[in-house]
Write an enzyme that holds these catalytic residues in place. Structure first.
Site, PDB file in Angstrom:
ATOM      1  N   ARG A 126      -4.649  -0.151  41.221  1.00 57.13           N
ATOM      2  CA  ARG A 126      -5.438  -1.128  40.465  1.00 57.13           C
ATOM      3  C   ARG A 126      -6.742  -0.513  39.956  1.00 57.13           C
ATOM      4  O   ARG A 126      -7.392   0.272  40.644  1.00 57.13           O
ATOM      5  CB  ARG A 126      -5.763  -2.327  41.341  1.00 57.13           C
ATOM      6  CG  ARG A 126      -4.532  -3.152  41.656  1.00 57.13           C
ATOM      7  CD  ARG A 126      -4.858  -4.360  42.482  1.00 57.13           C
ATOM      8  NE  ARG A 126      -5.736  -5.274  41.751  1.00 57.13           N
ATOM      9  CZ  ARG A 126      -6.384  -6.275  42.315  1.00 57.13           C
ATOM     10  NH1 ARG A 126      -6.257  -6.513  43.599  1.00 57.13           N
ATOM     11  NH2 ARG A 126      -7.158  -7.060  41.603  1.00 57.13           N
ATOM     12  N   TYR A 128     -10.321  -1.790  37.406  1.00 57.63           N
ATOM     13  CA  TYR A 128     -10.972  -2.889  36.726  1.00 57.63           C
ATOM     14  C   TYR A 128     -10.603  -2.841  35.257  1.00 57.63           C
ATOM     15  O   TYR A 128     -10.760  -1.816  34.595  1.00 57.63           O
ATOM     16  CB  TYR A 128     -12.497  -2.812  36.858  1.00 57.63           C
ATOM     17  CG  TYR A 128     -12.999  -3.228  38.219  1.00 57.63           C
ATOM     18  CD1 TYR A 128     -12.762  -4.504  38.696  1.00 57.63           C
ATOM     19  CD2 TYR A 128     -13.718  -2.351  39.014  1.00 57.63           C
ATOM     20  CE1 TYR A 128     -13.230  -4.893  39.936  1.00 57.63           C
ATOM     21  CE2 TYR A 128     -14.186  -2.737  40.258  1.00 57.63           C
ATOM     22  CZ  TYR A 128     -13.935  -4.011  40.708  1.00 57.63           C
ATOM     23  OH  TYR A 128     -14.396  -4.400  41.932  1.00 57.63           O
ATOM     24  N   ASP A 159     -10.922 -14.546  51.600  1.00 54.80           N
ATOM     25  CA  ASP A 159      -9.867 -13.671  51.070  1.00 54.80           C
ATOM     26  C   ASP A 159      -9.261 -12.750  52.124  1.00 54.80           C
ATOM     27  O   ASP A 159      -8.561 -11.796  51.791  1.00 54.80           O
ATOM     28  CB  ASP A 159     -10.387 -12.859  49.877  1.00 54.80           C
ATOM     29  CG  ASP A 159     -11.524 -11.917  50.246  1.00 54.80           C
ATOM     30  OD1 ASP A 159     -11.934 -11.883  51.428  1.00 54.80           O
ATOM     31  OD2 ASP A 159     -12.001 -11.211  49.340  1.00 54.80           O
ATOM     32  N   ASP A 164     -18.028  -9.584  51.095  1.00 57.01           N
ATOM     33  CA  ASP A 164     -18.395  -8.728  49.964  1.00 57.01           C
ATOM     34  C   ASP A 164     -19.911  -8.566  49.867  1.00 57.01           C
ATOM     35  O   ASP A 164     -20.661  -9.498  50.136  1.00 57.01           O
ATOM     36  CB  ASP A 164     -17.889  -9.318  48.654  1.00 57.01           C
ATOM     37  CG  ASP A 164     -16.371  -9.429  48.622  1.00 57.01           C
ATOM     38  OD1 ASP A 164     -15.884 -10.421  48.053  1.00 57.01           O
ATOM     39  OD2 ASP A 164     -15.684  -8.537  49.142  1.00 57.01           O
TER      40      ASP A 164
END
Length: 177
Positions: A126, A128, A159, A164
């Site tokens: 992955r 961005y 999550d 975060d």
């Protein structure tokens, strides 16, 4: 060099952090491995170090593992302190995605030792899609966002990852620093 993110800790935030820390005890894992990695990237003032352990080279994957002051492989998620002392208002910050990069790196919560690795979706690495990260992005150790809990006023559950943290400096911080 160790990097720390200074935040104002409100009583609600401290209560939430204590609850998250208590939930982490059910997830704790202590990891010791005999193999060493090929490239030491950084050594923090507390003696911890992060090393680039490579990964599946053909896929472009990299893994960053953590080692405590004695040299034993350790989990930055479970074993680094959230705060250096109980009176400290600074929170320890583990950087996962450096400023101006696109690779979606994160702590591998389901892997022994919890290295930082590049996330995958449907088998593909992955990145961005919107461009480079405008900040250093990481997490606070010894925290966990519970997917079963909705915090007051929030419509979204946790999550299942560490809390975060965004560091808004103008200098890129390396992965794992």
């Amino acid at each position: 060099t160790a990097h720390f993110c200074s935040v104002v800790l409100t009583p609600y935030f401290l209560l939430r952090m204590n609850a998250l820390r208590n939930r982490m005890s059910a997830l704790r894992q202590h990891c010791l491995r005999s193999r060493r990695c090929h490239s030491r990237l950084a050594t923090c003032e507390n003696g911890w170090s992060v090393e680039d352990c490579g990964g599946e080279e053909a896929a472009g994957e990299r893994r960053f593992r953590f080692f405590d002051a004695s040299g034993a492989e350790s989990s930055a998620w479970h074993e680094l302190p959230l705060q250096l002392s109980s009176s400290d208002i600074a929170v320890t910050f583990v950087n996962e995605i450096p400023l101006h990069t696109r690779a979606k790196m994160e702590i591998a919560t389901g892997e022994e030792g919890n290295p930082i690795w590049q996330d995958r979706k449907k088998g593909k690495l992955r990145f961005y899609a919107y461009g480079d990260s405008p900040f250093n992005y990481g997490c606070a150790p010894q925290t966990w966002e519970d997917p079963e809990v909705l915090v007051d006023g929030n419509k979204f559950p946790g999550d299942n990852d560490p809390l975060d943290v965004v560091e808004l400096g103008d200098t890129p911080v390396g992965v794992g620093e």
